[in-house]
Structures are given as C-alpha cells and as structure tokens.
Design a protein around this motif. Structure first.
Motif, PDB file in Angstrom:
ATOM      1  N   SER A  17       0.847  -1.182   0.000  1.00 50.51           N
ATOM      2  CA  SER A  17       0.000   0.000   0.000  1.00 50.51           C
ATOM      3  C   SER A  17       0.886   1.236   0.000  1.00 50.51           C
ATOM      4  CB  SER A  17      -0.903   0.000   1.237  1.00 50.51           C
ATOM      5  OG  SER A  17      -1.653   1.196   1.307  1.00 50.51           O
ATOM      6  N   GLU A  18       0.561   2.195  -0.841  1.00 48.37           N
ATOM      7  CA  GLU A  18       1.315   3.444  -0.903  1.00 48.37           C
ATOM      8  C   GLU A  18       0.655   4.494  -0.018  1.00 48.37           C
ATOM      9  OE1 GLU A  18       3.129   6.383  -4.309  1.00 48.37           O
ATOM     10  OE2 GLU A  18       1.162   5.498  -4.646  1.00 48.37           O
ATOM     11  N   SER A  19       1.471   5.281   0.663  1.00 41.31           N
ATOM     12  CA  SER A  19       0.934   6.363   1.481  1.00 41.31           C
ATOM     13  C   SER A  19       0.331   7.433   0.580  1.00 41.31           C
ATOM     14  CB  SER A  19       2.025   6.966   2.367  1.00 41.31           C
ATOM     15  OG  SER A  19       3.040   7.564   1.583  1.00 41.31           O
ATOM     16  N   GLU A  20      -0.545   8.231   1.162  1.00 43.32           N
ATOM     17  CA  GLU A  20      -1.230   9.276   0.407  1.00 43.32           C
ATOM     18  C   GLU A  20      -0.254  10.242  -0.242  1.00 43.32           C
ATOM     19  OE1 GLU A  20      -4.212  12.776   1.718  1.00 43.32           O
ATOM     20  OE2 GLU A  20      -4.737  10.778   2.454  1.00 43.32           O
ATOM     21  N   ASN A  21       0.840  10.558   0.455  1.00 44.91           N
ATOM     22  CA  ASN A  21       1.817  11.503  -0.094  1.00 44.91           C
ATOM     23  C   ASN A  21       2.875  10.831  -0.971  1.00 44.91           C
ATOM     24  OD1 ASN A  21       3.582  10.263   1.678  1.00 44.91           O
ATOM     25  ND2 ASN A  21       3.752  12.006   3.060  1.00 44.91           N
ATOM     26  N   GLY A  22       2.821   9.515  -1.103  1.00 48.58           N
ATOM     27  CA  GLY A  22       3.729   8.791  -1.980  1.00 48.58           C
ATOM     28  C   GLY A  22       5.119   8.570  -1.429  1.00 48.58           C
ATOM     29  N   VAL A  23       5.379   8.936  -0.189  1.00 51.76           N
ATOM     30  CA  VAL A  23       6.715   8.828   0.389  1.00 51.76           C
ATOM     31  C   VAL A  23       6.972   7.453   0.989  1.00 51.76           C
ATOM     32  CG1 VAL A  23       8.236   9.747   2.205  1.00 51.76           C
ATOM     33  CG2 VAL A  23       6.884  11.299   0.797  1.00 51.76           C
ATOM     34  N   LEU A  24       5.939   6.799   1.518  1.00 55.22           N
ATOM     35  CA  LEU A  24       6.089   5.520   2.200  1.00 55.22           C
ATOM     36  C   LEU A  24       5.293   4.430   1.495  1.00 55.22           C
ATOM     37  CD1 LEU A  24       5.625   6.798   5.867  1.00 55.22           C
ATOM     38  CD2 LEU A  24       7.790   6.300   4.716  1.00 55.22           C
ATOM     39  N   ILE A  25       5.752   3.190   1.656  1.00 54.11           N
ATOM     40  CA  ILE A  25       5.037   2.011   1.161  1.00 54.11           C
ATOM     41  C   ILE A  25       4.971   1.019   2.313  1.00 54.11           C
ATOM     42  CG2 ILE A  25       5.080   0.070  -0.450  1.00 54.11           C
ATOM     43  CD1 ILE A  25       6.681   1.884  -2.358  1.00 54.11           C
ATOM     44  N   GLY A  28       2.911  -5.992   3.699  1.00 52.71           N
ATOM     45  CA  GLY A  28       2.480  -7.096   4.535  1.00 52.71           C
ATOM     46  C   GLY A  28       3.294  -8.317   4.158  1.00 52.71           C
ATOM     47  N   LEU A  29       3.977  -8.896   5.126  1.00 53.14           N
ATOM     48  CA  LEU A  29       4.903  -9.983   4.842  1.00 53.14           C
ATOM     49  C   LEU A  29       4.314 -11.351   5.182  1.00 53.14           C
ATOM     50  CD1 LEU A  29       8.152  -8.322   6.255  1.00 53.14           C
ATOM     51  CD2 LEU A  29       7.250  -8.254   3.915  1.00 53.14           C
ATOM     52  N   GLN A  30       4.883 -12.356   4.574  1.00 53.58           N
ATOM     53  CA  GLN A  30       4.418 -13.731   4.749  1.00 53.58           C
ATOM     54  C   GLN A  30       4.583 -14.207   6.185  1.00 53.58           C
ATOM     55  OE1 GLN A  30       6.827 -16.797   4.210  1.00 53.58           O
ATOM     56  NE2 GLN A  30       5.189 -18.276   4.341  1.00 53.58           N
ATOM     57  N   ASN A  31       5.573 -13.692   6.893  1.00 61.82           N
ATOM     58  CA  ASN A  31       5.821 -14.140   8.259  1.00 61.82           C
ATOM     59  C   ASN A  31       4.943 -13.433   9.292  1.00 61.82           C
ATOM     60  OD1 ASN A  31       6.943 -11.610   8.428  1.00 61.82           O
ATOM     61  ND2 ASN A  31       9.012 -12.328   8.881  1.00 61.82           N
ATOM     62  N   GLY A  32       4.028 -12.564   8.841  1.00 62.00           N
ATOM     63  CA  GLY A  32       3.115 -11.885   9.754  1.00 62.00           C
ATOM     64  C   GLY A  32       3.556 -10.499  10.171  1.00 62.00           C
ATOM     65  N   ASP A  33       4.764 -10.088   9.791  1.00 60.93           N
ATOM     66  CA  ASP A  33       5.237  -8.741  10.111  1.00 60.93           C
ATOM     67  C   ASP A  33       4.754  -7.755   9.051  1.00 60.93           C
ATOM     68  OD1 ASP A  33       6.578  -9.584  12.356  1.00 60.93           O
ATOM     69  OD2 ASP A  33       8.569  -9.493  11.455  1.00 60.93           O
ATOM     70  N   ILE A  34       4.852  -6.485   9.399  1.00 63.06           N
ATOM     71  CA  ILE A  34       4.552  -5.401   8.475  1.00 63.06           C
ATOM     72  C   ILE A  34       5.762  -4.486   8.499  1.00 63.06           C
ATOM     73  CG2 ILE A  34       3.041  -3.433   7.960  1.00 63.06           C
ATOM     74  CD1 ILE A  34       1.681  -5.908  10.334  1.00 63.06           C
ATOM     75  N   CYS A  35       6.226  -4.043   7.332  1.00 62.29           N
ATOM     76  CA  CYS A  35       7.311  -3.071   7.319  1.00 62.29           C
ATOM     77  C   CYS A  35       6.880  -1.862   6.500  1.00 62.29           C
ATOM     78  CB  CYS A  35       8.621  -3.658   6.806  1.00 62.29           C
ATOM     79  SG  CYS A  35       8.596  -4.284   5.138  1.00 62.29           S
ATOM     80  N   VAL A  36       7.449  -0.725   6.839  1.00 58.14           N
ATOM     81  CA  VAL A  36       7.192   0.516   6.125  1.00 58.14           C
ATOM     82  C   VAL A  36       8.482   0.903   5.418  1.00 58.14           C
ATOM     83  CG1 VAL A  36       6.558   2.946   6.334  1.00 58.14           C
ATOM     84  CG2 VAL A  36       5.425   1.243   7.761  1.00 58.14           C
ATOM     85  N   LEU A  37       8.382   1.103   4.114  1.00 60.23           N
ATOM     86  CA  LEU A  37       9.548   1.398   3.284  1.00 60.23           C
ATOM     87  C   LEU A  37       9.551   2.849   2.845  1.00 60.23           C
ATOM     88  CD1 LEU A  37       9.327  -1.678   0.877  1.00 60.23           C
ATOM     89  CD2 LEU A  37      10.405  -1.558   3.127  1.00 60.23           C
ATOM     90  N   PHE A  82      -2.660   2.445   4.362  1.00 59.08           N
ATOM     91  CA  PHE A  82      -2.432   3.655   5.153  1.00 59.08           C
ATOM     92  C   PHE A  82      -3.760   4.348   5.373  1.00 59.08           C
ATOM     93  CE2 PHE A  82       1.883   3.191   3.533  1.00 59.08           C
ATOM     94  CZ  PHE A  82       2.640   3.550   4.638  1.00 59.08           C
ATOM     95  N   CYS A  83      -3.917   4.979   6.521  1.00 54.13           N
ATOM     96  CA  CYS A  83      -5.105   5.784   6.798  1.00 54.13           C
ATOM     97  C   CYS A  83      -4.737   6.885   7.777  1.00 54.13           C
ATOM     98  CB  CYS A  83      -6.259   4.925   7.309  1.00 54.13           C
ATOM     99  SG  CYS A  83      -5.867   3.864   8.700  1.00 54.13           S
ATOM    100  N   GLU A  84      -5.692   7.729   8.087  1.00 58.35           N
ATOM    101  CA  GLU A  84      -5.475   8.832   9.017  1.00 58.35           C
ATOM    102  C   GLU A  84      -4.281   9.697   8.591  1.00 58.35           C
ATOM    103  OE1 GLU A  84      -7.619   9.380  12.069  1.00 58.35           O
ATOM    104  OE2 GLU A  84      -8.636   8.368  10.418  1.00 58.35           O
ATOM    105  N   ILE A 110       8.439   8.995   9.809  1.00 60.91           N
ATOM    106  CA  ILE A 110       8.102  10.139   8.967  1.00 60.91           C
ATOM    107  C   ILE A 110       9.314  11.062   8.847  1.00 60.91           C
ATOM    108  CG2 ILE A 110       6.553  12.138   8.799  1.00 60.91           C
ATOM    109  CD1 ILE A 110       4.542  10.292  10.456  1.00 60.91           C
ATOM    110  N   GLN A 111      10.088  11.207   9.920  1.00 61.30           N
ATOM    111  CA  GLN A 111      11.272  12.075   9.927  1.00 61.30           C
ATOM    112  C   GLN A 111      12.527  11.366   9.396  1.00 61.30           C
ATOM    113  OE1 GLN A 111      10.939  15.246  10.625  1.00 61.30           O
ATOM    114  NE2 GLN A 111       8.801  14.930  11.123  1.00 61.30           N
ATOM    115  N   LYS A 112      12.410  10.066   9.070  1.00 62.08           N
ATOM    116  CA  LYS A 112      13.526   9.259   8.560  1.00 62.08           C
ATOM    117  C   LYS A 112      14.684   9.203   9.553  1.00 62.08           C
ATOM    118  CE  LYS A 112      12.402  10.240   3.783  1.00 62.08           C
ATOM    119  NZ  LYS A 112      12.883  10.708   2.502  1.00 62.08           N
ATOM    120  N   ALA A 113      14.367   9.002  10.809  1.00 54.89           N
ATOM    121  CA  ALA A 113      15.390   8.938  11.856  1.00 54.89           C
ATOM    122  C   ALA A 113      15.302   7.598  12.575  1.00 54.89           C
ATOM    123  CB  ALA A 113      15.182  10.079  12.845  1.00 54.89           C
ATOM    124  N   GLY A 114      16.262   6.735  12.336  1.00 54.64           N
ATOM    125  CA  GLY A 114      16.294   5.458  13.037  1.00 54.64           C
ATOM    126  C   GLY A 114      15.363   4.424  12.427  1.00 54.64           C
TER     127      GLY A 114
END
Length: 162
Positions: A17-25, A28-37, A82-84, A110-114
């Motif tokens: 899923s792409e964020s509304e502003n297009g900065v994040l993706i 949903g992973l096969q192992n049950g985790d979620i990552c934000v790229l 993504f929502c809210e 959102i701030q790309k820190a850590g």
C-alpha cells in the motif's frame, strides 16, 4: 522480533500500500510482520533490466525499511493500507488469528530517523473469518474512517473507526 530472527529469509511480500503523499510504502509480509519502506530509497536502489516487452525495476526492499511492526498476526498479511493521513497502517491476516490491527506510524519513520520496531498495535479487532482483503472507504468525515473487509465468507463487512 526483528527481520534477522524470522524463519523465512527474506519474508515474502503478500500485500502493498502506498501512502497518500507517496513517500512511504507499507508491506504485509508472509511471516506476519509489516514493514514501512521509504519509496525514494527504493527508487534510488532500483535496477532496470530489459525484457522483450517492458522494463522491470527490482527493489531490494530490506535496505529501505523505515519501520517494522512486529506482528500480532500468525499468518501472512493479506492486506495493508495507510489511513489517518498516513499516520496509521491497517493490517489484516489470512492466519488463524483473524485479526485486524491498526498500527501507529512512529514519528521517526516520517522524519527518517532510526528504525523503530513497534510491538503493540493501537487497536486489535477480531474478525469472524480469515481476511483476504481490505480497503479504506472515503466517507468524507475527517473524524472517522470506514474499512471494507473481504474475508473467507460471502459477505463484505464494513467497520467504522473514530
């Protein structure tokens, strides 16, 4: 529950899923985790290869992870959204848990820190069946949102969140 401790190497992506502003993706992973790229990092790392009919961009996603949600799900994440205003990620699973979870996107993402790892969702809702897909419905109300859920029944459920 970091990426290094998972049994699947690397975890396969089951939903995007792409964020509304297009900065994040969100993935949903096969192992049950979620990552934000970080989509800008993805494009910077993409390799272009030629095929007979089109070009294919290959994204080494592990190098662009900005946040991990250590899952409460016990199966593949079949739907993320993504929502809210991109501050929340919604996840649903085809696992036996039959959960829908809402995850707060850390400000550091959102701030790309850590690389924050979130282990507890804001909200967990039990569904009556395994989840196949979900989508956010635009109801024109900024104080609430609705989610349409398609599961392994013949019904579509509509859930409201405030």
């Amino acid at each position: 529950a970091s990426m290094q401790t998972k049994a699947v190497n690397p975890p396969w992506i089951h939903s995007l899923s792409e964020s509304e502003n297009g900065v994040l993706i969100s993935c949903g992973l096969q192992n049950g985790d979620i990552c934000v790229l970080d989509s800008q990092v993805l494009w910077g790392q993409a390799r272009t290869t030629k095929s007979t009919s089109s070009k294919k961009a290959v994204f080494p996603y592990q190098n662009s992870i900005r946040a991990m949600f250590a899952s409460v799900h016990n199966g593949p994440i079949t739907s993320v959204a993504f929502c809210e205003k991109d501050k929340v990620v919604l996840s649903g699973s085809a696992g036996d848990d039959m959960l829908i979870a809402l995850w707060q996107v850390p400000e550091a993402t959102i701030q790309k820190a850590g690389l924050p790892i979130v282990r507890t969702p804001m909200i967990k809702l039990a569904n009556h069946s395994r989840i196949n897909t979900m989508c956010i419905l635009d109801n024109g109300d900024d104080s609430a949102f609705q989610v349409a859920v398609g599961d392994q029944t013949r019904d579509v459920s509509i859930l409201s969140f405030r």
